[in-house]
Design an enzyme around this catalytic site. Sequence first.
Site, PDB file in Angstrom:
ATOM      1  N   GLU A 140      -2.849  -4.040   7.518  1.00  0.00           N
ATOM      2  CA  GLU A 140      -3.825  -5.173   7.506  1.00  0.00           C
ATOM      3  C   GLU A 140      -2.985  -6.583   7.640  1.00  0.00           C
ATOM      4  O   GLU A 140      -1.893  -6.513   6.944  1.00  0.00           O
ATOM      5  CB  GLU A 140      -4.663  -5.288   6.201  1.00  0.00           C
ATOM      6  CG  GLU A 140      -5.557  -6.245   6.000  1.00  0.00           C
ATOM      7  CD  GLU A 140      -6.214  -6.218   4.612  1.00  0.00           C
ATOM      8  OE1 GLU A 140      -6.501  -5.103   4.013  1.00  0.00           O
ATOM      9  OE2 GLU A 140      -6.413  -7.341   4.140  1.00  0.00           O
ATOM     10  N   ASP A 154      -7.868  -9.856   8.552  1.00  0.00           N
ATOM     11  CA  ASP A 154      -8.299 -10.185   7.231  1.00  0.00           C
ATOM     12  C   ASP A 154      -8.442 -11.781   7.618  1.00  0.00           C
ATOM     13  O   ASP A 154      -9.468 -12.220   8.007  1.00  0.00           O
ATOM     14  CB  ASP A 154      -7.646  -9.876   6.265  1.00  0.00           C
ATOM     15  CG  ASP A 154      -7.640 -10.367   4.811  1.00  0.00           C
ATOM     16  OD1 ASP A 154      -9.004 -11.211   4.698  1.00  0.00           O
ATOM     17  OD2 ASP A 154      -7.196 -10.205   3.717  1.00  0.00           O
ATOM     18  N   ASP A 195      -0.979  -3.931   3.610  1.00  0.00           N
ATOM     19  CA  ASP A 195      -1.319  -5.306   3.761  1.00  0.00           C
ATOM     20  C   ASP A 195      -0.282  -6.238   3.312  1.00  0.00           C
ATOM     21  O   ASP A 195      -0.063  -6.753   2.292  1.00  0.00           O
ATOM     22  CB  ASP A 195      -2.527  -5.953   2.854  1.00  0.00           C
ATOM     23  CG  ASP A 195      -2.925  -7.094   3.194  1.00  0.00           C
ATOM     24  OD1 ASP A 195      -2.706  -7.771   3.999  1.00  0.00           O
ATOM     25  OD2 ASP A 195      -4.102  -7.657   2.576  1.00  0.00           O
ATOM     26  N   LYS A 209     -11.614  -1.079   0.208  1.00  0.00           N
ATOM     27  CA  LYS A 209     -10.259  -1.472  -0.497  1.00  0.00           C
ATOM     28  C   LYS A 209     -10.946  -2.221  -1.325  1.00  0.00           C
ATOM     29  O   LYS A 209     -11.402  -3.409  -1.491  1.00  0.00           O
ATOM     30  CB  LYS A 209      -9.532  -2.131   0.472  1.00  0.00           C
ATOM     31  CG  LYS A 209      -8.407  -3.217  -0.262  1.00  0.00           C
ATOM     32  CD  LYS A 209      -7.599  -3.726   0.670  1.00  0.00           C
ATOM     33  CE  LYS A 209      -7.551  -5.286   0.339  1.00  0.00           C
ATOM     34  NZ  LYS A 209      -6.467  -6.089   1.168  1.00  0.00           N
ATOM     35  N   SER A 237      -4.708 -15.264  -1.943  1.00  0.00           N
ATOM     36  CA  SER A 237      -4.061 -15.460  -0.551  1.00  0.00           C
ATOM     37  C   SER A 237      -5.070 -15.664   0.588  1.00  0.00           C
ATOM     38  O   SER A 237      -5.232 -14.804   1.466  1.00  0.00           O
ATOM     39  CB  SER A 237      -3.068 -14.022  -0.082  1.00  0.00           C
ATOM     40  OG  SER A 237      -3.993 -12.955   0.192  1.00  0.00           O
ATOM     41  N   GLU A 278      -4.210  -6.516  -8.628  1.00  0.00           N
ATOM     42  CA  GLU A 278      -4.918  -5.604  -8.373  1.00  0.00           C
ATOM     43  C   GLU A 278      -4.942  -4.297  -8.785  1.00  0.00           C
ATOM     44  O   GLU A 278      -5.194  -3.355  -8.362  1.00  0.00           O
ATOM     45  CB  GLU A 278      -4.985  -5.654  -6.775  1.00  0.00           C
ATOM     46  CG  GLU A 278      -5.583  -6.821  -6.125  1.00  0.00           C
ATOM     47  CD  GLU A 278      -5.500  -6.866  -4.664  1.00  0.00           C
ATOM     48  OE1 GLU A 278      -5.050  -5.988  -3.937  1.00  0.00           O
ATOM     49  OE2 GLU A 278      -6.146  -7.636  -4.131  1.00  0.00           O
ATOM     50  N   GLU A 326       0.528  -5.907  -0.547  1.00  0.00           N
ATOM     51  CA  GLU A 326      -0.190  -4.698  -0.725  1.00  0.00           C
ATOM     52  C   GLU A 326       0.428  -3.224  -0.235  1.00  0.00           C
ATOM     53  O   GLU A 326       0.501  -3.274   0.835  1.00  0.00           O
ATOM     54  CB  GLU A 326      -1.818  -4.812  -0.476  1.00  0.00           C
ATOM     55  CG  GLU A 326      -2.418  -5.825  -1.232  1.00  0.00           C
ATOM     56  CD  GLU A 326      -3.828  -6.239  -0.879  1.00  0.00           C
ATOM     57  OE1 GLU A 326      -4.206  -5.343  -0.350  1.00  0.00           O
ATOM     58  OE2 GLU A 326      -4.256  -7.219  -1.023  1.00  0.00           O
ATOM     59  N   HIS A 342     -12.820  -5.952  -1.858  1.00  0.00           N
ATOM     60  CA  HIS A 342     -12.834  -6.841  -3.069  1.00  0.00           C
ATOM     61  C   HIS A 342     -11.900  -8.323  -2.769  1.00  0.00           C
ATOM     62  O   HIS A 342     -11.344  -8.036  -1.549  1.00  0.00           O
ATOM     63  CB  HIS A 342     -12.242  -6.061  -4.161  1.00  0.00           C
ATOM     64  CG  HIS A 342     -10.624  -5.765  -4.123  1.00  0.00           C
ATOM     65  ND1 HIS A 342      -9.926  -5.340  -5.099  1.00  0.00           N
ATOM     66  CD2 HIS A 342     -10.001  -5.684  -2.803  1.00  0.00           C
ATOM     67  CE1 HIS A 342      -8.651  -5.134  -4.665  1.00  0.00           C
ATOM     68  NE2 HIS A 342      -8.689  -5.324  -3.231  1.00  0.00           N
ATOM     69  N   LYS A 367     -14.907  -9.444   3.344  1.00  0.00           N
ATOM     70  CA  LYS A 367     -14.931  -9.974   2.252  1.00  0.00           C
ATOM     71  C   LYS A 367     -16.258 -10.849   2.062  1.00  0.00           C
ATOM     72  O   LYS A 367     -16.206 -11.971   2.842  1.00  0.00           O
ATOM     73  CB  LYS A 367     -13.716 -10.578   1.905  1.00  0.00           C
ATOM     74  CG  LYS A 367     -12.686  -9.936   1.842  1.00  0.00           C
ATOM     75  CD  LYS A 367     -11.320 -10.847   1.917  1.00  0.00           C
ATOM     76  CE  LYS A 367     -10.203 -10.201   1.310  1.00  0.00           C
ATOM     77  NZ  LYS A 367      -8.847 -10.850   1.501  1.00  0.00           N
ATOM     78  N   HIS A 384       0.332 -11.703  -5.182  1.00  0.00           N
ATOM     79  CA  HIS A 384      -0.323 -10.790  -6.390  1.00  0.00           C
ATOM     80  C   HIS A 384       0.403 -10.383  -7.467  1.00  0.00           C
ATOM     81  O   HIS A 384       0.032  -9.471  -8.219  1.00  0.00           O
ATOM     82  CB  HIS A 384      -1.129  -9.723  -5.686  1.00  0.00           C
ATOM     83  CG  HIS A 384      -2.381 -10.082  -4.834  1.00  0.00           C
ATOM     84  ND1 HIS A 384      -3.023  -8.959  -3.964  1.00  0.00           N
ATOM     85  CD2 HIS A 384      -2.744 -11.344  -4.685  1.00  0.00           C
ATOM     86  CE1 HIS A 384      -3.905  -9.777  -3.289  1.00  0.00           C
ATOM     87  NE2 HIS A 384      -3.910 -10.871  -3.669  1.00  0.00           N
TER      88      HIS A 384
HETATM   89  P1  PGA Z   1      -6.910 -12.152  -1.753  1.00  0.00           P
HETATM   90  O1  PGA Z   1      -6.063 -11.062  -1.123  1.00  0.00           O
HETATM   91  O2  PGA Z   1      -8.052 -11.598  -2.298  1.00  0.00           O
HETATM   92  O3  PGA Z   1      -5.854 -12.730  -2.817  1.00  0.00           O
HETATM   93  O4  PGA Z   1      -7.080 -13.254  -0.703  1.00  0.00           O
HETATM   94  C1  PGA Z   1      -6.767  -9.688  -0.591  1.00  0.00           C
HETATM   95  C2  PGA Z   1      -6.441  -9.516   0.742  1.00  0.00           C
HETATM   96  O5  PGA Z   1      -5.547 -10.267   1.124  1.00  0.00           O
HETATM   97  O6  PGA Z   1      -6.660  -8.585   1.151  1.00  0.00           O
HETATM   98 ZN    ZN Z   2      -5.503  -8.943   3.314  1.00  0.00          ZN
END
Ligand code: PGA
Ligand code: ZN
Length: 420
Positions: free
Chosen positions: A282, A309, A239, A385, A40, A202, A161, A362, A334, A152
Amino acid sequence: AIEAVRARQILDSRGNPTIEVDVRLANDALGRAAVPSGASTGDAEAVELRDGDPRRFHGKGVATAVANVAGPLADAVRGLDAEDQAAVDAALIAADGSADKRRLGANAILGVSLATAKAAAAAAGKPLYRYLNDDAARLPLPMINIVNGGAHADNPLDFQEFMIAPIRATTFFDAVRLGSEVFHTLKKSLAKAGHNTNVGDEGGFAPAFTTADEALRFITDAIAATGYAPGTDVAICLDPAASEFYRDGAYAYAGEGVVRRPAEHVDYLAGLLQRYPIVSIEDGMAQDDLDGWRALTDRLGASTQLVGDDVFCTDAARLAKGIDGGYANAVLVKVNQVGTLTETLSTVDTARRAGYRVVMSHRSGETEDTTIADLAVATGCGQIKTGSVSRSDRTAKYNRLIRIEEELSGQSQFRGDLAW
Ligand code: PGA
Ligand code: ZN
């Protein structure tokens, strides 16, 4: 000095190819880094280069990125001092020449950047967290994933999440223990209620829930049934990854079968906060809904951690704009959203100076690489996270942090507090 740079295709946790880079210094020190991959992804992320050749890995091959490492990127950094990370990263950025690293690939560039830091740490005879920060002592509070939805998992759940933060824990290891205990209680209660206990990308469970309320009820009950007080011992973090279900200026909840205007969506999130012990959200709003971000922050920002994010994409300039605009009060970091270690650390600095909290993160596609565990300790950012307490791609990071905590014995610091 950097002598040799090599790369190869390896597999990530979803079975897709990703790039791994080896940097070897003149003194024979070796640094190796594997690059993660999101599902995403934010629109403003640095661009991951994929071959697009449908005959190989369904177009997802990274052979071109591998060739870019062996060719132009190796040429750009050969002979440079590995300890001068800023100079190495500047050379990588200049060799690419584009604004979003699309020419040579952010995946290729990040691999070289992180492998360089690890080679320099090896040459110094130090673990990465210590090489980057001589005073590093702070272990992060984990936000542990336990239910997956959205992009996911293959269930109808709109939010991506559902996580737990073991705020009663007194050490990092203790946090992992509490997380593991709740995870297993939840598994039993899901099975008892006739839900499947398969896990998503995840490592959190992915039952066929259709509403966030359903997931949150199960999680709150599982915390209590494990013997912990929801909200006091173990809190909940979300999230929603709202960019993924934002269409035509509204939030389209496919699982629930309702569409909420931004103001209704904010009301809905505020309602969840009243019903459940949620301490962090998030991407509660979509990356393009900046008015929504301000409304959410005005409404809930004083009491709740609001993590950006997709809206920031680990980019210091985008974050600075968000700080000025009053969006969120924390940033998700990230490394592959921005593509070099230097830029990642600069985003962390920008957040710190503004009093925004920092969560090291991650991606949903990961490998056994544990660099982000070291980065969480090196920056002392306070939170990480990195998925569920199942699946080795996730537990590798937890296990690395357990070892770091042991290594720092007597000096390690940990608080079960999002704000410390
Ligand atoms: P992604 O999702 O690594 O699939 O982008 C993680 C997140 O949205 O925090
Ligand atoms: Zn996110």
